[in-house]
Design an enzyme around this catalytic site. Structure first.
Site, PDB file in Angstrom:
ATOM      1  N   HIS A 198      33.180   8.100 -33.204  1.00 57.88           N
ATOM      2  CA  HIS A 198      34.405   8.573 -32.269  1.00 57.88           C
ATOM      3  C   HIS A 198      35.708   8.263 -32.734  1.00 57.88           C
ATOM      4  O   HIS A 198      36.577   9.063 -32.782  1.00 57.88           O
ATOM      5  CB  HIS A 198      34.186   8.372 -30.836  1.00 57.88           C
ATOM      6  CG  HIS A 198      32.997   9.061 -30.265  1.00 57.88           C
ATOM      7  ND1 HIS A 198      32.537  10.571 -30.529  1.00 57.88           N
ATOM      8  CD2 HIS A 198      31.974   8.726 -29.294  1.00 57.88           C
ATOM      9  CE1 HIS A 198      31.545  10.840 -29.864  1.00 57.88           C
ATOM     10  NE2 HIS A 198      31.117   9.714 -29.266  1.00 57.88           N
ATOM     11  N   GLU A 240      28.244  14.400 -29.565  1.00 51.04           N
ATOM     12  CA  GLU A 240      27.484  13.087 -29.358  1.00 51.04           C
ATOM     13  C   GLU A 240      26.046  13.256 -30.294  1.00 51.04           C
ATOM     14  O   GLU A 240      25.863  11.815 -30.712  1.00 51.04           O
ATOM     15  CB  GLU A 240      26.756  13.385 -27.932  1.00 51.04           C
ATOM     16  CG  GLU A 240      28.044  13.341 -27.036  1.00 51.04           C
ATOM     17  CD  GLU A 240      28.784  12.027 -26.844  1.00 51.04           C
ATOM     18  OE1 GLU A 240      28.225  10.924 -27.395  1.00 51.04           O
ATOM     19  OE2 GLU A 240      30.126  12.091 -27.038  1.00 51.04           O
ATOM     20  N   HIS A 262      28.083   3.967 -32.737  1.00 52.08           N
ATOM     21  CA  HIS A 262      28.259   5.209 -32.092  1.00 52.08           C
ATOM     22  C   HIS A 262      29.823   5.587 -31.645  1.00 52.08           C
ATOM     23  O   HIS A 262      30.698   6.413 -32.112  1.00 52.08           O
ATOM     24  CB  HIS A 262      27.666   5.529 -30.927  1.00 52.08           C
ATOM     25  CG  HIS A 262      27.697   6.783 -30.022  1.00 52.08           C
ATOM     26  ND1 HIS A 262      26.728   7.710 -30.169  1.00 52.08           N
ATOM     27  CD2 HIS A 262      28.615   7.181 -29.129  1.00 52.08           C
ATOM     28  CE1 HIS A 262      27.272   8.760 -29.511  1.00 52.08           C
ATOM     29  NE2 HIS A 262      28.393   8.335 -28.862  1.00 52.08           N
ATOM     30  N   GLU A 263      30.490   4.352 -31.130  1.00 57.70           N
ATOM     31  CA  GLU A 263      32.056   4.681 -30.426  1.00 57.70           C
ATOM     32  C   GLU A 263      32.938   4.141 -31.750  1.00 57.70           C
ATOM     33  O   GLU A 263      33.842   5.103 -31.878  1.00 57.70           O
ATOM     34  CB  GLU A 263      32.235   3.342 -29.447  1.00 57.70           C
ATOM     35  CG  GLU A 263      31.494   3.714 -28.252  1.00 57.70           C
ATOM     36  CD  GLU A 263      31.505   4.825 -27.682  1.00 57.70           C
ATOM     37  OE1 GLU A 263      32.535   5.611 -27.567  1.00 57.70           O
ATOM     38  OE2 GLU A 263      30.497   5.469 -27.240  1.00 57.70           O
TER      39      GLU A 263
END
Length: 654
Positions: free
Chosen positions: A179, A258, A175-176
């Site tokens: 980003h 998100e 997930h990071e």
């Protein structure tokens, strides 16, 4: 949405951020003017109720002066914060109390985290980012911070590594990484800088409030003290309003991202249970995802899950509710959170360092064998890689695990600490010829750290025997350790590296690729980095630069033993580029300095144009239906300069 579309979306969101910021500043100017004119008697409370009378009574000269003052304060606050954040993600991590983890840590939970980050980085085709641990945070949370992959860091709370098992932690880290690649991280750090200016008025009010009683006593004038007190309270109220506006701005640009990052994590890991399990664990943990650091509110929009709570969070939440995020990933969820204390899969022996090859996917099957690829496989693999820029697929993770399983443990361990990392880079650059290698070793003996020189000699045999496909992954692993050097150590390292390359009076393209990737990611750590502005939407003003880079790649393919000629490869790249201006330059007419200058200009392309350019590079590579290690390393180096991480081709044998 692919990598380049995400970059374009972030550029548009930055424009939206500027518009919202301007509107917030206008609102602050109006509120500050009303406050000043009330406190100093320009207008009365009666006139406030009569809009027409208020406009007639308004002292517009004072309004302009107050407006200019508010703008100056807000801009000064924003510029100050942006300068403070210019060093990259490490500033954000340290402001939250993060401690940099040593890459060679043997703590089992830390080793689990570091191994996951290493795998994700190699699978993504980007150097391993430094990892910070928020040791005093029992909640489960994480963040990515920085302006680009070269200064990015990953931050993880102690609660995350203690309560999440490996697959859940992998989902959070994926997930990071999303980003990082989608540009969200850059937008997050810009938000921090911009919104700091809005909050400064409230801070000024706070200090005036503390000074008001003493000011009144010194002057013996209760009325003057009361005026300052009223002004201070008003500024604090405006500051609160500014904070609320700032939270609304963060929410407006953060919430939907998100969902996109969650979907990217599922795509990356091919395992919805990982990230869904982490979210369920947050819902069942007493501490949840809370972050107790005083700086948490400022970074709230960058966290994996909601890090703070408060009265206004229901209206300006930067993250969707946990329940909605989980149901998007797991539509069959029964609505129950995971309340178990210990992770379902505890850290075990495989996290003690490099994992056992028997526990990993078959390295031979995943990595491939020595040689080149032919016909359709090259086209299919390289075009698939192009589609995976910033969006690596699950097979890339399998490839990274297999690669790490094959990489000898002594080399891995050396790459994870500053002395060994320098020695590995030196050993990779040593010439195969005895005469030149002897001169290079004399250079290191004279100018390198004695311990690094001794390590270099010890690592020479295993490095010489290492397959060429490990070159870039070793560099990716070594970069976090090299970032821990002092400025003096880095200057010495860089001087020695350049001396080794120039020792044979020529710079081959593989040497250039290696040093370009290293300096691209390390220079910004030790020297002031000025972010590149995306100026060009096309190649009308960059035909010379595009021609130089594509000429180098075309000649590299022709020299690697393929059956295609340089002109044919160059023409194939022009067709993919959709441009007729660039011309093929003779390899003898292109210097290394020319190539460096060309890439600096091409880095100013906007995201869609960068996509076209990298597609042209791929077309040049597979024109002759052969993909050589030199071509793959050049492609990686070009992509690194353009901040477009390309995953390693899982089937491309080096």
């Amino acid at each position: 949405m692919n990598f380049f579309e995400s970059q374009e979306r972030v550029r548009k969101n930055t424009t939206l951020l500027v518009v919202l910021f301007a509107l917030a500043v206008v609102a602050l100017i109006v509120m500050a003017n009303v406050l000043v004119m009330l406190v100093f008697g320009f207008i009365s409370s009666t006139q406030l109720r009569d809009g027409q009378a208020l406009v007639q009574q308004m002292d517009w000269a004072t309004f302009a002066a107050v407006g200019a003052g508010v703008c100056a304060v807000v801009l000064a606050g924003s510029i100050y914060k942006m300068v403070a954040l210019s060093a990259g993600g490490k500033v954000v991590a340290e402001s939250l109390g993060g401690q940099l983890l040593a890459q060679n840590s043997q703590d089992l939970n830390q080793r689990k985290l570091l191994n996951v980050v290493e795998e994700m980085a190699i699978a993504s085709g980007t150097p391993v980012p430094p990892v910070y641990l928020l040791v005093d945070e029992p909640g489960i949370n994480a963040f990515a911070a920085g302006f680009s992959p070269r200064d990015a860091v990953i931050g993880v709370t102690q609660g995350a590594i203690e309560h999440l098992n490996r697959e859940q932690l992998q989902g959070v880290i994926a997930h990071e990484f999303s980003h990082i690649f989608n540009g969200d991280m850059r937008l997050n750090i810009r938000l921090m800088g911009v919104l700091n200016g809005i909050l400064v008025l409230g801070i000024i009010g706070y200090f005036l409030l503390r000074a008001a009683p003493f000011s009144g006593r010194r002057r013996g004038n209760d009325k003057g003290g009361a005026g300052i007190l009223a002004l201070a309270l008003g500024l604090m109220a405006i500051g609160f309003a500014g904070t609320f506006c700032g939270n609304l701005i963060k929410a407006s640009v953060s919430r939907q991202r998100e969902y996109l990052a969650d979907a990217s994590a599922v795509q990356f890991t091919r395992n919805p249970n990982g990230i869904a399990g982490a979210l369920k664990k947050i819902g069942g943990l007493a501490y949840g995802s809370s972050v107790r650091s005083p700086g948490a509110a400022e970074v709230s929009h960058a966290f994996f899950a909601k890090g703070i709570s408060g009265f206004t969070q229901w209206l300006s939440a930067t993250h969707p509710p946990l329940e909605k995020r989980i149901r998007r990933i797991d539509p069959q969820w029964d609505g129950l959170f995971d309340v178990s204390e210990a992770p379902a899969e505890s850290a075990n022996g495989r996290e003690s360092g490099s994992e056992n090859a028997a526990q990993r996917p078959s390295a031979g099957k995943r990595v491939g064998t020595v040689g080149t690829m032919t016909a359709g496989s090259v086209a299919a693999e390289l075009m698939a890689v192009m589609a995976q820029v910033g969006q690596p697929q699950p097979q890339a993770v399998d490839y990274a695990r297999a690669l790490l399983a094959e990489l000898p443990a002594p080399i891995q361990n050396a790459a994870r600490e500053p002395y060994g990392a320098r020695a590995i880079v030196y050993a990779l650059l040593l010439d195969k010829g005895e005469a030149i290698r002897t001169r290079q070793l004399k250079q290191l003996q004279a100018y390198a750290d004695p311990d690094v020189f001794a390590l270099t000699r010890a690592l020479m045999p295993p490095i010489d025997a290492l397959d060429v496909r490990f070159r870039l992954p070793i560099i990716d692993i070594a970069i976090p350790a090299l970032k821990q050097l002092s400025a003096a150590q880095y200057r010495s390292f860089k001087d020695n590296l350049l001396a080794l390359i120039e020792m044979d009076a020529r710079v081959d393209l593989m040497e250039w690729s290696l040093q370009k990737i290293l300096f691209r990611h390390l220079d910004s750590q030790f020297f002031k980095h000025v972010p590149t502005k995306a100026r060009y939407a096309g190649f009308e003003h960059l035909t010379t630069e595009a021609g130089i880079v594509l000429s180098v790649l075309a000649h590299a393919g022709a020299e690697s033993g393929g059956d295609g000629d340089a002109l044919g490869a160059f023409q194939a790249s022009l067709r993919a580029l959709g441009a007729d201006g660039p011309t093929l330059s003779a390899i003898g007419q292109i210097g290394i300095a020319d190539l460096d200058r060309a890439l600096v200009k091409l880095d100013e392309l906007q995201a869609p144009a960068k996509s076209r350019f990298l597609t042209a590079c791929v077309a040049s590579i597979w024109h002759d239906r052969l993909a050589s290690p030199a071509e793959i390393e050049l492609l990686r180096a070009f992509a690194s300069v353009l901040d477009c991480p390309i995953p390693p081709p899982p089937a491309v044998a080096a």
